[in-house]
Design a protein around this motif. Structure first.
Motif, PDB file in Angstrom:
ATOM      1  N   UNK B  40      -9.932  -1.701  -2.360  1.00 53.55           N
ATOM      2  CA  UNK B  40     -10.205  -1.773  -0.923  1.00 53.55           C
ATOM      3  C   UNK B  40      -8.973  -1.386  -0.112  1.00 53.55           C
ATOM      4  N   UNK B  41      -9.099  -0.339   0.679  1.00 53.23           N
ATOM      5  CA  UNK B  41      -7.985   0.113   1.504  1.00 53.23           C
ATOM      6  C   UNK B  41      -7.903  -0.761   2.760  1.00 53.23           C
ATOM      7  N   UNK B  42      -6.705  -1.241   3.040  1.00 52.38           N
ATOM      8  CA  UNK B  42      -6.535  -2.173   4.157  1.00 52.38           C
ATOM      9  C   UNK B  42      -5.622  -1.646   5.259  1.00 52.38           C
ATOM     10  N   UNK B  43      -4.897  -0.584   4.984  1.00 51.04           N
ATOM     11  CA  UNK B  43      -3.960  -0.071   5.974  1.00 51.04           C
ATOM     12  C   UNK B  43      -3.732   1.409   5.727  1.00 51.04           C
ATOM     13  N   UNK B  57       5.755  17.054   1.738  1.00 53.23           N
ATOM     14  CA  UNK B  57       6.363  15.955   2.509  1.00 53.23           C
ATOM     15  C   UNK B  57       5.505  14.700   2.420  1.00 53.23           C
ATOM     16  N   UNK B  58       6.182  13.552   2.356  1.00 57.29           N
ATOM     17  CA  UNK B  58       5.477  12.281   2.510  1.00 57.29           C
ATOM     18  C   UNK B  58       5.257  12.061   3.998  1.00 57.29           C
ATOM     19  N   UNK B  59       4.002  11.960   4.407  1.00 51.66           N
ATOM     20  CA  UNK B  59       3.705  11.898   5.845  1.00 51.66           C
ATOM     21  C   UNK B  59       2.995  10.612   6.255  1.00 51.66           C
ATOM     22  N   UNK B  60       2.688   9.757   5.290  1.00 52.93           N
ATOM     23  CA  UNK B  60       1.986   8.527   5.642  1.00 52.93           C
ATOM     24  C   UNK B  60       1.803   7.641   4.432  1.00 52.93           C
ATOM     25  N   UNK B  61       1.003   6.586   4.627  1.00 52.42           N
ATOM     26  CA  UNK B  61       0.799   5.601   3.564  1.00 52.42           C
ATOM     27  C   UNK B  61      -0.646   5.126   3.551  1.00 52.42           C
ATOM     28  N   UNK B  62      -1.105   4.828   2.351  1.00 54.63           N
ATOM     29  CA  UNK B  62      -2.393   4.152   2.191  1.00 54.63           C
ATOM     30  C   UNK B  62      -2.121   2.872   1.414  1.00 54.63           C
ATOM     31  N   UNK B  63      -2.468   1.733   2.002  1.00 45.68           N
ATOM     32  CA  UNK B  63      -2.284   0.460   1.303  1.00 45.68           C
ATOM     33  C   UNK B  63      -3.626  -0.120   0.943  1.00 45.68           C
ATOM     34  N   UNK B  64      -3.698  -0.624  -0.284  1.00 36.97           N
ATOM     35  CA  UNK B  64      -4.879  -1.388  -0.687  1.00 36.97           C
ATOM     36  C   UNK B  64      -4.439  -2.809  -0.988  1.00 36.97           C
ATOM     37  N   UNK B  65      -5.392  -3.620  -1.413  1.00 40.81           N
ATOM     38  CA  UNK B  65      -5.057  -4.999  -1.732  1.00 40.81           C
ATOM     39  C   UNK B  65      -3.871  -5.069  -2.689  1.00 40.81           C
ATOM     40  N   UNK B  66      -3.889  -4.206  -3.700  1.00 42.30           N
ATOM     41  CA  UNK B  66      -2.917  -4.353  -4.775  1.00 42.30           C
ATOM     42  C   UNK B  66      -1.755  -3.392  -4.725  1.00 42.30           C
ATOM     43  N   UNK B  67      -1.863  -2.310  -3.963  1.00 43.63           N
ATOM     44  CA  UNK B  67      -0.801  -1.319  -4.087  1.00 43.63           C
ATOM     45  C   UNK B  67      -0.641  -0.504  -2.815  1.00 43.63           C
ATOM     46  N   UNK B  68       0.442   0.263  -2.789  1.00 42.74           N
ATOM     47  CA  UNK B  68       0.691   1.155  -1.670  1.00 42.74           C
ATOM     48  C   UNK B  68       0.964   2.535  -2.235  1.00 42.74           C
ATOM     49  N   UNK B  69       0.412   3.542  -1.584  1.00 40.82           N
ATOM     50  CA  UNK B  69       0.590   4.909  -2.044  1.00 40.82           C
ATOM     51  C   UNK B  69       0.939   5.793  -0.865  1.00 40.82           C
ATOM     52  N   UNK B  70       1.802   6.767  -1.124  1.00 42.99           N
ATOM     53  CA  UNK B  70       2.172   7.690  -0.059  1.00 42.99           C
ATOM     54  C   UNK B  70       1.125   8.782   0.093  1.00 42.99           C
ATOM     55  N   UNK B  71       1.019   9.294   1.314  1.00 43.07           N
ATOM     56  CA  UNK B  71       0.196  10.463   1.572  1.00 43.07           C
ATOM     57  C   UNK B  71       1.155  11.649   1.701  1.00 43.07           C
TER      58      UNK B  71
END
Lengths: 361, 129
Positions: B40-43, B57-71
């Motif tokens: 579940x993506x939360x942010x 380029x890293x331009x953003x972030x996707x956070x889920x309950x358990x992890x964070x990943x760069x966009x």
């Protein structure tokens, strides 16, 4: 290779996302972990916890052996009751947190974390040597299924004649569930009322199906490790490796109450713990609630005016609060103006006392 | 297995790019495979409109309950639009990753990163690439 639990085929048929956890192949979630979290708070969740370790101590001095091996006073436990306790090393550092069930006058079951149970079993064997007690690791024989949530009792009551009403929190009794022999314990790790059922491996699959069927009309859902973690975090319960470690004593973790200095005899870690029990804590374990939406996570620095004053031990978005929450060790005296350095951005946090969530009883 | 539309291009970082062939402005999101892996993506944090990005380029972030990943931006150019709906309701990434869950648009300048075809991306996500 990760070890599967006896319920692996069930998890796969339910479409679970499986993950390695402490050497075990475990269900992380079946669908949406948020929906699983809500189901446990509002109805009930069904968990496979077969990765937990079950170590038995039997014999005339089993209680005394545990009094020496652990920080709790286990020989004082009445049969049928359970206690939260810890095993520490000579320096007082926590090797694991445990639940000990007294099953009979001369029989105890120690439930240890998946990542630690072999270490715990080895320590117990060593520490019990001077006593008339036998230590046996039976982790490979037992599956553990938990039913947690406000509707757990009415679901389980359809499958057992056991006196669930009479079963207190932190108590366990042997009984039949759906015709299978189980130790029925009123314990859990979610902040909800609920039961943990210790059963023989071969009974795990039929019992799971029976509970799932009985629970369906009550809103029960299978729930994975992801929701288990967010539930325990909201409930302010420590996780070994996050809030607890061999570098910390029970006092460091704010759990000094589990150390029973007034029990008879010596115990491993006594002198080290006596030396520190009255020390003013340098840091204490607190709750943080994020004002924004970024999630503080394990290992992130807690800051105040740009200076590091602590560290996050666990963090996740909270379903119940609708905001990210975290447990963190924070310097004593730093109560306000806190932030967490989330990948370079200092996100403001409010300090709260634990737990974040307490069920209505 | 995950839904992999055959009219998009993909990256090894599990992003999709739409409109590369017939428009100078492309739309970028993350794949259903990525959304399922995250949970579940939360942010979601997206780049600023008007900013200039380089491929990779890293331009953003996707956070889920358990992890964070760069966009990462698979292309270089100017960010012309971001999806405010996905910022307000990050669950769109899970429910509609190729539609309502799109992330941002870039007016492409220069050559994009090496992108994967749907077949190549299918092979990547089924582990036999």
């Amino acid at each position: 290779m990760s070890r599967p639990t006896p319920l692996r085929d069930v998890h796969e048929s339910l479409g679970a996302t499986l993950t390695d956890f402490a050497g075990w192949l475990m269900p992380l979630r079946y669908g949406s972990e948020s929906a699983e979290h809500r189901a446990v708070r509002e109805a009930a969740g069904l968990f496979d916890l077969s990765h937990m370790g079950e170590i038995f101590l039997t014999g005339p001095q089993a209680g005394e052996a545990l009094d020496y091996a652990l920080v709790g006073h286990l020989s004082a436990l009445a049969p049928g009751r359970a206690r939260y306790t810890m095993i520490v090393n000579e320096r007082g550092g926590v090797l694991d947190d445990l639940i000990v069930y007294r099953l009979g006058d001369e029989e105890f079951m120690v439930v240890a974390n998946a990542s630690n149970y072999q270490k715990v079993a080895a320590e117990l064997r060593e520490r019990a040597k001077p006593y008339d007690a036998v230590v046996e690791d039976r982790s490979d024989r037992y599956a553990l299924i938990a039913v947690q949530g406000p509707r757990a009792q009415e679901i389980l009551a359809t499958l057992t004649d056991a006196d669930l009403d009479g079963l207190k929190y932190y108590a366990g009794l042997p009984g039949q569930v759906d015709g299978r022999q189980a130790l029925i314990a009123r314990t859990g790790y979610t902040g909800e009322d609920g039961f943990e059922l210790f059963v023989a491996n071969q009974d795990a699959v039929p019992l799971w199906h029976a509970i799932a069927a009985a629970g369906e009309p009550h809103g029960l859902r299978p729930a994975g490790l992801s929701s288990r973690d967010t539930l325990r975090l909201e409930a302010g319960m420590p996780l070994y490796g996050n809030e607890l470690s061999a570098e910390l004593t029970p006092f460091d973790a704010g759990l000094g109450r589990v150390v029973k200095f007034d029990k008879p005899g010596d115990f491993v870690g006594r002198s080290a713990l006596e030396a520190v029990k009255d020390d003013p804590p340098r840091r204490r374990l607190v709750g943080l609630v994020a004002r924004n939406r970024r999630v503080p996570r394990h290992g992130y620095p807690v800051t105040k005016d740009g200076v590091v004053v602590g560290e996050v031990t666990s963090g996740a978005p909270s379903q119940t609060l609708g905001k990210p929450i975290a447990m963190a060790y924070v310097d004593t005296g730093a109560e306000s103006g806190l932030a967490v350095d989330i990948r370079g951005s200092h996100e403001p946090m409010d300090l709260v006392e634990l737990p974040f969530y307490r069920r209505n009883k | 297995m995950s839904n992999i539309p055959d009219d998009l291009s993909y990256t090894k970082e599990h992003e999709w790019v739409a409109g590369l062939d017939d428009s100078t402005t492309v739309t970028i999101g993350i794949t259903a495979f990525a959304a399922e892996s995250l949970g579940d993506v939360v942010f979601v944090q997206l780049p600023e409109v008007g900013s200039t990005v380089e491929p990779g380029d890293s331009v953003g972030e996707v956070e889920s309950t358990k992890s964070v990943n760069e966009i990462y931006s698979p292309v270089g150019g100017e960010v012309t639009e971001v999806n405010q709906s996905v910022v307000d309701d990050p669950g769109l990434v899970n429910s509609d990753p190729y539609g309502e869950g799109w992330m941002f648009k870039v007016r492409v300048e220069g050559d994009p990163e090496d992108l994967l075809s749907p077949e190549e991306y299918t092979a990547l996500t089924s582990g036999d690439s």
